[in-house]
Write an enzyme that holds these catalytic residues in place. Structure first.
Site, PDB file in Angstrom:
ATOM      1  N   TYR A   1      -4.572  31.645 110.044  1.00  0.00           N
ATOM      2  CA  TYR A   1      -5.359  30.571 109.813  1.00  0.00           C
ATOM      3  C   TYR A   1      -4.831  29.409 108.849  1.00  0.00           C
ATOM      4  CZ  TYR A   1      -8.612  31.186 106.204  1.00  0.00           C
ATOM      5  OH  TYR A   1      -9.327  31.038 105.042  1.00  0.00           O
TER       6      TYR A   1
ATOM      7  N   LYS B   1      -3.151  34.357 104.891  1.00  0.00           N
ATOM      8  CA  LYS B   1      -4.331  33.857 105.458  1.00  0.00           C
ATOM      9  C   LYS B   1      -4.652  34.121 106.659  1.00  0.00           C
ATOM     10  CE  LYS B   1      -6.026  29.071 104.753  1.00  0.00           C
ATOM     11  NZ  LYS B   1      -7.089  29.470 103.549  1.00  0.00           N
TER      12      LYS B   1
ATOM     13  N   LEU C   1      -3.875  34.222  97.361  1.00  0.00           N
ATOM     14  CA  LEU C   1      -3.519  33.218  98.469  1.00  0.00           C
ATOM     15  C   LEU C   1      -2.782  32.193  97.918  1.00  0.00           C
ATOM     16  CD1 LEU C   1      -3.504  32.699 101.386  1.00  0.00           C
ATOM     17  CD2 LEU C   1      -5.460  31.098 101.098  1.00  0.00           C
TER      18      LEU C   1
ATOM     19  N   GLU D   1      -8.706  35.337  92.030  1.00  0.00           N
ATOM     20  CA  GLU D   1      -9.169  34.239  92.529  1.00  0.00           C
ATOM     21  C   GLU D   1     -10.668  34.186  92.753  1.00  0.00           C
ATOM     22  OE1 GLU D   1      -6.972  33.715  96.054  1.00  0.00           O
ATOM     23  OE2 GLU D   1      -7.577  35.558  97.015  1.00  0.00           O
TER      24      GLU D   1
END
Length: 290
Positions: A31, A145, A201, A177
């Site tokens: 996505y 993702k 990511l 992250e």
């Protein structure tokens, strides 16, 4: 709400997907979420490039060219009654009998929707936010993702339950992250962030921050950051399409720096807002016939 499903705009009540869609059965899809300011998508090209990468890594066929994606996204934006939007789109492997092995000859399922874009309120920007921390126990391909987000959801819930903005993650004693954001710290005036690997990511907002810092002479360093250095940082920020750039002034109940958004954050936040305003003033959409 008007949504997009497999080539058509239609009311959300009419948008239906088979229960055998692999996105439903396996979370087998990827996505993107694109912020839209004054009906102008922000960094759409970069989001489409990242989508292509995620699809490639997941071995899902990309059903559209970039021009076709834009040709579907712009009408969806125009169909909404609000100017600032968050366009969410996902591609699943498609509908097939339940079998772990990839099916052959199936069409990917494409779904898009738009919601009002909600950025942090100005008071939160000015005062900063709190975060909690957790061990990063997600899978090892965080660079894709993926719609398979149960790991991220469980980690984000830790912060949601205590009213914090995010959950900052550490793996093997090092910063990765946050549950739905990238993370920067500032030490002695130097902006630092972990190198982008399979554990992180690649963030589109992250890239804008890096570009703005470089263009304006702000010191940058990419390296492994031990957990102790995060906890003793002068500043911590999280970045994402919806959060933009947000200062974190408390981590696990302990103050970061002097407990207020720091000077490097304030400079970068100003640069980000100026850049965003420039994009909005230009009001240009990327060509659909490229």
């Amino acid at each position: 709400m008007t949504v997009f499903l497999n080539g058509k705009l239609l009311p959300i009540e009419q948008a239906t997907v088979s229960v055998l869609d692999r996105g439903f059965v396996f979370g087998d899809g990827v996505y993107e979420l694109v912020p839209v300011y004054s009906r102008v998508p922000f960094r759409l090209e970069e989001h489409l490039v990242r989508l292509e990468r995620s699809l490639g890594e997941a071995k899902i066929r990309n059903p559209y060219s970039r021009a076709q994606w834009r040709g579907h996204i712009y009408p969806l934006i125009d169909a909404q009654p609000f100017d600032d939007q968050g366009i969410y789109f996902q591609v699943t492997r498609g509908v097939a009998k339940r079998d772990h092995a990839f099916p052959k000859g199936v069409e990917p399922t494409v779904f898009m929707m738009s919601n009002p874009l909600v950025n942090p309120p100005q008071e939160q920007v000015e005062k900063g936010s709190a975060c909690v921390s957790a061990q990063d126990n997600r899978w090892l391909r965080c660079d894709i993702k993926s719609i398979s987000l149960i790991g991220n959801c469980l980690l984000r819930q830790l912060s949601a339950e205590v009213g914090a903005a995010e959950t900052i993650l550490f793996r093997d004693g090092k910063l990765t992250e946050a549950s739905a954001s990238n993370v920067f710290i500032v030490k002695r005036g130097v902006i630092q962030s972990p190198p982008q690997t399979n554990l992180i990511l690649p963030g589109v907002t992250y890239d804008v921050v890096v570009e703005l810092a470089r263009a304006n002479g702000l010191a940058l360093e990419f390296k492994d950051i031990p957990e102790a250095e995060v906890r003793t940082a002068d500043e911590i920020w999280v970045t994402s399409s919806s959060k933009e750039v947000l200062a974190i002034v408390e981590l696990d109940g302990k103050r970061i720096g002097d407990g207020r958004p720091g000077p490097v954050f304030r400079r970068l936040y100003q640069l980000y807002q100026e850049f965003k305003q420039k994009v909005m003033r230009a009001g240009k959409r990327e060509a659909v016939s490229a």
